[in-house]
Scaffold this motif. Structure first.
Motif, mmCIF file in Angstrom:
data_model
loop_
_atom_site.group_PDB
_atom_site.id
_atom_site.type_symbol
_atom_site.label_atom_id
_atom_site.label_comp_id
_atom_site.label_asym_id
_atom_site.label_seq_id
_atom_site.Cartn_x
_atom_site.Cartn_y
_atom_site.Cartn_z
ATOM 1 N N SER A 1 -1.435 -7.776 -8.806
ATOM 2 C CA SER A 1 -2.225 -7.189 -9.508
ATOM 3 C C SER A 1 -2.527 -5.778 -8.657
ATOM 4 C CB SER A 1 -4.019 -7.872 -9.295
ATOM 5 O OG SER A 1 -4.239 -7.975 -7.954
ATOM 6 N N ALA A 2 -3.426 -4.782 -9.135
ATOM 7 C CA ALA A 2 -3.614 -3.493 -8.355
ATOM 8 C C ALA A 2 -5.134 -3.322 -8.213
ATOM 9 C CB ALA A 2 -3.019 -2.395 -9.397
ATOM 10 N N VAL B 1 -2.013 -1.413 -3.725
ATOM 11 C CA VAL B 1 -3.160 -0.761 -3.375
ATOM 12 C C VAL B 1 -2.789 0.702 -3.316
ATOM 13 C CG1 VAL B 1 -5.010 -0.350 -1.862
ATOM 14 C CG2 VAL B 1 -4.093 -2.504 -2.013
ATOM 15 N N PRO B 2 -2.870 1.389 -4.436
ATOM 16 C CA PRO B 2 -2.566 2.816 -4.201
ATOM 17 C C PRO B 2 -3.753 3.732 -3.667
ATOM 18 C CG PRO B 2 -3.489 2.365 -6.549
ATOM 19 C CD PRO B 2 -3.277 1.051 -5.726
ATOM 20 N N SER B 3 -3.015 4.597 -2.888
ATOM 21 C CA SER B 3 -3.881 5.488 -1.862
ATOM 22 C C SER B 3 -4.553 6.565 -2.723
ATOM 23 C CB SER B 3 -3.089 6.339 -0.826
ATOM 24 O OG SER B 3 -2.066 5.299 -0.308
ATOM 25 N N ASN B 4 -5.742 6.974 -2.240
ATOM 26 C CA ASN B 4 -6.136 8.011 -2.697
ATOM 27 C C ASN B 4 -5.682 9.323 -2.385
ATOM 28 O OD1 ASN B 4 -8.130 10.791 -2.729
ATOM 29 N ND2 ASN B 4 -9.747 9.267 -3.768
ATOM 30 N N LEU B 5 -5.020 10.265 -3.140
ATOM 31 C CA LEU B 5 -3.978 11.303 -2.738
ATOM 32 C C LEU B 5 -4.752 12.443 -2.156
ATOM 33 C CD1 LEU B 5 -1.396 11.414 -5.713
ATOM 34 C CD2 LEU B 5 -1.220 10.729 -3.620
ATOM 35 N N SER B 6 -6.065 12.564 -2.425
ATOM 36 C CA SER B 6 -6.817 13.561 -1.515
ATOM 37 C C SER B 6 -6.637 13.231 -0.007
ATOM 38 C CB SER B 6 -8.337 13.721 -1.983
ATOM 39 O OG SER B 6 -8.062 14.333 -3.340
ATOM 40 N N PHE B 7 -6.870 11.823 0.216
ATOM 41 C CA PHE B 7 -7.323 11.517 1.600
ATOM 42 C C PHE B 7 -5.707 11.615 2.133
ATOM 43 C CE2 PHE B 7 -6.213 7.985 4.434
ATOM 44 C CZ PHE B 7 -7.153 8.215 5.417
ATOM 45 N N MET B 8 -4.662 11.117 1.511
ATOM 46 C CA MET B 8 -3.477 11.358 1.842
ATOM 47 C C MET B 8 -2.918 12.705 2.253
ATOM 48 S SD MET B 8 -2.485 8.240 2.537
ATOM 49 C CE MET B 8 -0.594 8.454 2.814
ATOM 50 N N MET C 1 1.036 -1.160 -0.040
ATOM 51 C CA MET C 1 -0.005 -0.058 0.042
ATOM 52 C C MET C 1 0.827 1.213 0.034
ATOM 53 S SD MET C 1 -2.728 -1.513 2.741
ATOM 54 C CE MET C 1 -4.127 -0.749 2.422
ATOM 55 N N GLY C 2 0.591 2.324 -0.549
ATOM 56 C CA GLY C 2 1.046 3.657 -0.717
ATOM 57 C C GLY C 2 0.897 4.437 -1.691
ATOM 58 N N ILE D 1 -8.591 4.495 -4.555
ATOM 59 C CA ILE D 1 -8.743 5.646 -5.498
ATOM 60 C C ILE D 1 -10.151 5.704 -6.006
ATOM 61 C CG2 ILE D 1 -8.311 5.939 -8.108
ATOM 62 C CD1 ILE D 1 -5.520 4.947 -7.645
ATOM 63 N N THR D 2 -11.087 4.899 -5.988
ATOM 64 C CA THR D 2 -12.472 5.084 -6.332
ATOM 65 C C THR D 2 -13.146 5.361 -5.164
ATOM 66 O OG1 THR D 2 -12.894 2.678 -6.153
ATOM 67 C CG2 THR D 2 -12.132 3.306 -8.259
ATOM 68 N N GLY D 3 -12.768 5.173 -4.109
ATOM 69 C CA GLY D 3 -13.659 5.754 -2.900
ATOM 70 C C GLY D 3 -14.449 4.491 -2.205
ATOM 71 N N VAL D 4 -14.259 3.207 -2.860
ATOM 72 C CA VAL D 4 -14.886 2.122 -2.048
ATOM 73 C C VAL D 4 -14.425 1.813 -0.720
ATOM 74 C CG1 VAL D 4 -15.132 -0.436 -2.362
ATOM 75 C CG2 VAL D 4 -15.225 0.998 -4.502
ATOM 76 N N SER D 5 -13.055 2.111 -0.468
ATOM 77 C CA SER D 5 -12.584 2.358 0.954
ATOM 78 C C SER D 5 -12.316 3.753 1.110
ATOM 79 C CB SER D 5 -11.389 1.612 0.992
ATOM 80 O OG SER D 5 -10.512 1.843 2.294
ATOM 81 N N ASP D 6 -12.442 4.187 2.241
ATOM 82 C CA ASP D 6 -12.245 5.654 2.611
ATOM 83 C C ASP D 6 -10.738 5.894 2.703
ATOM 84 O OD1 ASP D 6 -11.505 4.436 5.105
ATOM 85 O OD2 ASP D 6 -13.247 5.416 6.291
ATOM 86 N N GLY D 7 -9.578 4.947 2.780
ATOM 87 C CA GLY D 7 -8.234 5.329 2.574
ATOM 88 C C GLY D 7 -7.967 4.868 3.883
ATOM 89 N N ARG D 8 -8.563 4.609 4.785
ATOM 90 C CA ARG D 8 -7.837 4.137 6.390
ATOM 91 C C ARG D 8 -7.443 2.539 5.869
ATOM 92 N NH1 ARG D 8 -12.147 7.446 7.954
ATOM 93 N NH2 ARG D 8 -11.422 8.652 9.450
ATOM 94 N N THR D 9 -6.389 2.237 6.348
ATOM 95 C CA THR D 9 -5.702 0.915 6.052
ATOM 96 C C THR D 9 -6.656 -0.160 6.586
ATOM 97 O OG1 THR D 9 -3.561 1.879 5.900
ATOM 98 C CG2 THR D 9 -3.733 -0.708 6.429
ATOM 99 N N TYR D 10 -6.855 -0.230 7.874
ATOM 100 C CA TYR D 10 -7.825 -1.163 8.359
ATOM 101 C C TYR D 10 -9.092 -1.321 7.506
ATOM 102 C CZ TYR D 10 -10.935 -3.566 11.640
ATOM 103 O OH TYR D 10 -11.820 -4.326 12.321
#
Length: 208
Positions: free
Chosen positions: A80-81, A42-49, A13-14, A86-95
């Motif tokens: 795979s990636a 798993v690339p992060s959403n940069l807005s969240f980061m 992740m990163g 990025i799409t917001g399915v996850s809010d960006g928190r690793t857990y």
């Protein structure tokens, strides 16, 4: 364990801004440790980061980072990636990202660089995240897991495993690639990134 689930997912992740040869080496090293695993970037959403860590969100767009990861790992059958941050399915928190991927896997391994160890106790749902999953820490630049141990990590020590980053990748970083791009240092970029990333950056036309 559910027979509907695959065995193991290794999550790398990163921000991957951009993905480098060192990131690919992490996947290769993780695959050696867990041969049965699927390796998932798993690339992060940069807005969240940017909101959490004030990371640089001006270099590559989210979809470009995702596309470059997928292009760079094409030669690896079990790599795979995932676009869920990025799409917001996850809010960006690793857990929360791990919980979503865990719906399809019996075991999760989280890969991280040794530089992350000092901040883990501040992560969302940290106790559950690090007690329920395996953490594969890649040691580099002369630092090792034992020397970087905190009280929080000691409490979850049985879940932390160490691996060595090959020497040739120890000093490669996305930050150095961005700096080289801004200064027009193509030799650094070509050496440190996969061919797909190098070609993409050349075609942006900002290097002189």
């Amino acid at each position: 364990m559910s027979t509907d689930k695959r065995d193991t997912a290794v999550l790398i992740m990163g921000t991957f801004n951009p993905i480098t040869r060192a990131h690919i080496a992490l996947g290769e090293g993780a695959k050696e440790k867990f041969p049965e695993a699927d390796i998932i970037y798993v690339p992060s959403n940069l807005s969240f980061m940017k909101g959490w860590k004030n990371v640089d969100d001006s270099f590559l767009k989210d979809n470009d980072r995702l596309a470059l990861i997928r292009e760079s790992i094409k030669g690896y059958s079990d790599f795979s990636a995932a676009d869920i941050e990025i799409t917001g399915v996850s809010d960006g928190r690793t857990y929360n990202t791990v919980q979503l991927i865990k719906e399809s896997y019996n075991k999760i391994v989280i890969v991280m660089g040794i530089d992350k160890l000092g901040e883990l106790d501040r992560w969302y749902n940290a106790d559950k995240l690090f007690s329920e999953n395996t953490i594969l820490v890649f040691e580099r630049n002369g630092e090792n897991l034992e020397s970087m141990m905190t009280d929080f990590i000691r409490a979850h020590r049985e879940n932390f495993k160490a691996a060595a980053m090959p020497d040739c990748y120890e000093y490669i970083s996305s930050t150095a690639v961005r700096e080289a791009f801004d200064s027009g240092n193509l030799s650094v970029i070509e050496k440190d990134v996969p061919e797909a990333v190098y070609t993409f950056l050349l075609n942006r036309g900002n290097c002189n």
